[in-house]
Write a protein that holds these residues in place. Sequence first.
Motif, mmCIF file in Angstrom:
data_model
loop_
_atom_site.group_PDB
_atom_site.id
_atom_site.type_symbol
_atom_site.label_atom_id
_atom_site.label_comp_id
_atom_site.label_asym_id
_atom_site.label_seq_id
_atom_site.Cartn_x
_atom_site.Cartn_y
_atom_site.Cartn_z
ATOM 1 N N PRO A 77 0.833 -1.196 0.000
ATOM 2 C CA PRO A 77 0.000 0.000 0.000
ATOM 3 C C PRO A 77 0.874 1.255 0.000
ATOM 4 C CG PRO A 77 0.074 -0.928 2.198
ATOM 5 C CD PRO A 77 0.819 -1.891 1.307
ATOM 6 N N LYS A 78 0.307 2.366 -0.372
ATOM 7 C CA LYS A 78 1.045 3.622 -0.345
ATOM 8 C C LYS A 78 1.537 3.907 1.071
ATOM 9 C CE LYS A 78 1.442 6.159 -3.389
ATOM 10 N NZ LYS A 78 2.550 6.247 -4.377
ATOM 11 N N ASP A 79 2.764 4.407 1.163
ATOM 12 C CA ASP A 79 3.391 4.672 2.453
ATOM 13 C C ASP A 79 4.332 5.866 2.276
ATOM 14 O OD1 ASP A 79 4.898 4.761 4.780
ATOM 15 O OD2 ASP A 79 5.101 2.579 4.939
ATOM 16 N N PRO A 80 3.830 7.093 2.490
ATOM 17 C CA PRO A 80 4.643 8.284 2.207
ATOM 18 C C PRO A 80 5.992 8.297 2.912
ATOM 19 C CG PRO A 80 2.359 8.895 2.555
ATOM 20 C CD PRO A 80 2.464 7.444 2.896
ATOM 21 N N LYS A 81 6.045 7.831 4.153
ATOM 22 C CA LYS A 81 7.323 7.838 4.872
ATOM 23 C C LYS A 81 8.333 6.910 4.212
ATOM 24 C CE LYS A 81 6.378 9.395 9.564
ATOM 25 N NZ LYS A 81 6.506 9.065 11.007
ATOM 26 N N ALA A 82 7.909 5.680 3.922
ATOM 27 C CA ALA A 82 8.825 4.730 3.293
ATOM 28 C C ALA A 82 9.215 5.182 1.891
ATOM 29 C CB ALA A 82 8.182 3.340 3.249
ATOM 30 N N GLU A 83 8.257 5.755 1.175
ATOM 31 C CA GLU A 83 8.540 6.187 -0.192
ATOM 32 C C GLU A 83 9.480 7.386 -0.230
ATOM 33 O OE1 GLU A 83 4.992 6.147 -2.871
ATOM 34 O OE2 GLU A 83 3.994 5.261 -1.127
ATOM 35 N N GLN A 84 9.497 8.175 0.833
ATOM 36 C CA GLN A 84 10.445 9.287 0.892
ATOM 37 C C GLN A 84 11.877 8.785 0.828
ATOM 38 O OE1 GLN A 84 10.299 11.610 4.484
ATOM 39 N NE2 GLN A 84 11.562 13.249 3.636
ATOM 40 N N TRP A 85 12.127 7.617 1.399
ATOM 41 C CA TRP A 85 13.471 7.041 1.401
ATOM 42 C C TRP A 85 13.741 6.166 0.186
ATOM 43 C CZ3 TRP A 85 17.239 8.468 4.634
ATOM 44 C CH2 TRP A 85 16.876 9.162 5.802
ATOM 45 N N ASN A 86 12.730 5.446 -0.255
ATOM 46 C CA ASN A 86 12.954 4.394 -1.250
ATOM 47 C C ASN A 86 12.402 4.699 -2.634
ATOM 48 O OD1 ASN A 86 14.167 2.453 0.640
ATOM 49 N ND2 ASN A 86 12.138 2.442 1.582
ATOM 50 N N GLY A 87 11.744 5.844 -2.782
ATOM 51 C CA GLY A 87 11.120 6.134 -4.062
ATOM 52 C C GLY A 87 9.682 5.653 -4.077
ATOM 53 N N TRP A 123 6.034 3.899 -4.909
ATOM 54 C CA TRP A 123 5.418 2.694 -5.456
ATOM 55 C C TRP A 123 3.943 2.961 -5.679
ATOM 56 C CZ3 TRP A 123 8.342 1.449 -0.763
ATOM 57 C CH2 TRP A 123 7.610 1.466 0.427
ATOM 58 N N SER A 124 3.261 2.058 -6.311
ATOM 59 C CA SER A 124 1.960 2.382 -6.901
ATOM 60 C C SER A 124 0.789 2.247 -5.943
ATOM 61 C CB SER A 124 1.722 1.509 -8.142
ATOM 62 O OG SER A 124 2.720 1.761 -9.104
ATOM 63 N N GLY A 125 0.805 1.240 -5.072
ATOM 64 C CA GLY A 125 -0.259 1.107 -4.097
ATOM 65 C C GLY A 125 -1.409 0.231 -4.555
ATOM 66 N N VAL A 126 -2.266 -0.086 -3.580
ATOM 67 C CA VAL A 126 -3.364 -1.034 -3.800
ATOM 68 C C VAL A 126 -4.422 -0.462 -4.724
ATOM 69 C CG1 VAL A 126 -5.211 -2.311 -2.633
ATOM 70 C CG2 VAL A 126 -2.926 -2.193 -1.600
ATOM 71 N N ASP A 127 -4.770 0.827 -4.561
ATOM 72 C CA ASP A 127 -5.791 1.415 -5.438
ATOM 73 C C ASP A 127 -5.359 1.384 -6.899
ATOM 74 O OD1 ASP A 127 -7.683 2.001 -3.491
ATOM 75 O OD2 ASP A 127 -6.716 3.900 -2.979
ATOM 76 N N ALA A 128 -4.086 1.672 -7.137
ATOM 77 C CA ALA A 128 -3.592 1.641 -8.516
ATOM 78 C C ALA A 128 -3.595 0.222 -9.072
ATOM 79 C CB ALA A 128 -2.187 2.228 -8.591
ATOM 80 N N ALA A 129 -3.412 -0.770 -8.204
ATOM 81 C CA ALA A 129 -3.487 -2.159 -8.674
ATOM 82 C C ALA A 129 -4.841 -2.437 -9.309
ATOM 83 C CB ALA A 129 -3.233 -3.121 -7.516
ATOM 84 N N ARG A 130 -5.880 -1.812 -8.766
ATOM 85 C CA ARG A 130 -7.215 -1.968 -9.352
ATOM 86 C C ARG A 130 -7.422 -1.033 -10.536
ATOM 87 N NH1 ARG A 130 -8.827 -2.572 -3.683
ATOM 88 N NH2 ARG A 130 -8.899 -0.281 -3.551
ATOM 89 N N ASP A 131 -7.126 0.254 -10.329
ATOM 90 C CA ASP A 131 -7.496 1.259 -11.324
ATOM 91 C C ASP A 131 -6.617 1.243 -12.562
ATOM 92 O OD1 ASP A 131 -9.485 2.143 -9.664
ATOM 93 O OD2 ASP A 131 -8.341 3.818 -8.850
ATOM 94 N N VAL A 132 -5.348 0.902 -12.399
ATOM 95 C CA VAL A 132 -4.413 0.942 -13.525
ATOM 96 C C VAL A 132 -4.116 -0.455 -14.046
ATOM 97 C CG1 VAL A 132 -2.135 1.693 -14.304
ATOM 98 C CG2 VAL A 132 -3.381 3.060 -12.625
ATOM 99 N N TRP A 133 -3.834 -1.391 -13.141
ATOM 100 C CA TRP A 133 -3.429 -2.734 -13.573
ATOM 101 C C TRP A 133 -4.586 -3.722 -13.586
ATOM 102 C CZ3 TRP A 133 -0.022 0.669 -11.428
ATOM 103 C CH2 TRP A 133 1.114 0.923 -12.196
ATOM 104 N N ASN A 134 -5.819 -3.198 -13.393
ATOM 105 C CA ASN A 134 -7.032 -3.962 -13.706
ATOM 106 C C ASN A 134 -7.272 -5.186 -12.840
ATOM 107 O OD1 ASN A 134 -7.738 -2.238 -15.956
ATOM 108 N ND2 ASN A 134 -6.050 -3.209 -17.052
ATOM 109 N N ALA A 135 -6.778 -5.181 -11.597
ATOM 110 C CA ALA A 135 -7.044 -6.292 -10.685
ATOM 111 C C ALA A 135 -8.517 -6.287 -10.296
ATOM 112 C CB ALA A 135 -6.170 -6.180 -9.446
ATOM 113 N N ASP A 136 -9.139 -7.457 -10.326
ATOM 114 C CA ASP A 136 -10.507 -7.571 -9.799
ATOM 115 C C ASP A 136 -10.510 -7.389 -8.291
ATOM 116 O OD1 ASP A 136 -12.043 -8.439 -12.248
ATOM 117 O OD2 ASP A 136 -10.481 -9.974 -12.196
ATOM 118 N N GLU A 137 -9.496 -7.960 -7.655
ATOM 119 C CA GLU A 137 -9.339 -7.828 -6.208
ATOM 120 C C GLU A 137 -7.892 -7.437 -5.937
ATOM 121 O OE1 GLU A 137 -11.893 -8.049 -4.333
ATOM 122 O OE2 GLU A 137 -13.308 -9.013 -5.706
#
Length: 510
Positions: free
Chosen positions: A171-181, A183-197
């Motif tokens: 899932p999206k994690d602003p603190k971790a992403e500040q250090w590591n760059g 990532w897309s997150g769970v919502d994007a898994a559905r909205d962009v990569w078309n996951a049913d679940e």
Amino acid sequence: MNLRRLPLRQFERHLLRQSRPLSPQLACHISTRSPLLSSQKHSSPRWRNSIDYSTPSRAYSTATPAADLLFGQPVHETHPHLLAPGELTPGITAQEYHERRAALCNSLPPNSAVLLPSETVKHRSGAVFYAFRQESNFLYLTGFSEPESLVVLRKTGDELGDYTLHLYCRPKDPKAEQWNGPWSGVDAARDVWNADEAGDIARVESSLPEALSGVNKIFTDAELTRGGTSTKFGNLVRSAAPNATTSPLKPHINDLRAIKSPAEIANMRRAGQASGRALTEAMRRPWESEKELAAFLEYQYQISSLDGQAYIPVVAGGRKALLIHYVLNNGLLNESDLVVVDAGGEYGTYITDITRTWPVSGKFTPPQKDLYNAVLRAQRSSVSLCRASAGVTLDKLHQITANALSDQLSQLGFDVGGDAMNILFPHHVGHYVGLDVHDVPGYPRNVVLKEGHCITVEPGVYVPDDERWPKAFRGLGVRIEDSVAVGDDNPLILTTEAVKEVDDIEALRS
């Protein structure tokens, strides 16, 4: 398979056009340039109930312009210079990724599922990591290129497209992403990569049993045991589906991956074209060292809009050309020598494999020219057979090439009796290419080549420095390689921009 969702901005526009739930009569034939996918289940109640058309269901998808968001990989809205509308990865649309999943699931038995864990981040030393590269089958089926992820494909019926896609990721994690760059997150898994679940990978132990409920056959190539002891992933699978049996996924997905789509071939052609031009440009110039030449090619791949080099290149001057996979690339180049360069770029993670041999001085000596032409004649003849109408396999092509080389070398005074050809031509003439340099591992070489197969044709002659061989050729190594897409009646040479005729090579320096 339920109605697929659009990448973010197109998804927003789609919702704005809808004043009521989708009709059961929605046409199933959608353009392949659109990621909106056809399905036998467009009127699914689950889909209709999942969207509130008066209130945005995912705030970041509608309140914030997609171009202002950060994802773990390029999407069209943030990188329109890399991705066309509808593409999830360069050249490959969401439609095509759906069709791959549908074809795979349709080939599997009822009540089955596919489990694909992502690749892990590899470290060079200590905290220094390599650039992440997704596991090839995971990438082939989803286009999702992040670590710490798991895909579950659940077959739900007998019709093409009857499957559900579960994607577990971070899932999206602003603190971790500040250090590591980002990532897309769970919502994007559905909205962009078309996951049913979609779900949090950290909670997969509690989520996976429901996803695998009723499954009695699991296809996976993940390591379930090591040294007789169950791995962490093996324990997860057994806990989630204790009554299911497991089988390798590779035989099923290899059959799909081995035959390339027009979009895949276009990606490989783009990689081959830019790589070939870079090699031809390298032939124009004098070089003092292997390292300098290797660096030039890598730079050319980058500025040609490729992803970079597809593999560690071989830049082998002089007698080092006899070392087939010499990759130290740290020697000096002598004017009197040949240099063998096995170097290719990649585009959209699709690779090209290409080798050229040329004189460091720009002009062949008579023995160099004779040996080079012997290899070139055999290579040209074998490339011409890369068509379905020829009815050959890779193994048969190898034998044909070996016989052609034997005839050519005999004319140059070589004794080709006994084990001579195994010494002079010690490797196979070719392999499959695609997402991997040696693509679809385990796919046999005794399959008759048909339209859509992509292979290399790379004869080589490596003459040891001993008295068994004609003196003029001792210590010479020549390899000529092209990547080729098998056509029905004609081959498509993917790397044709790299010149290989003697006159053309010498003309580059004249």
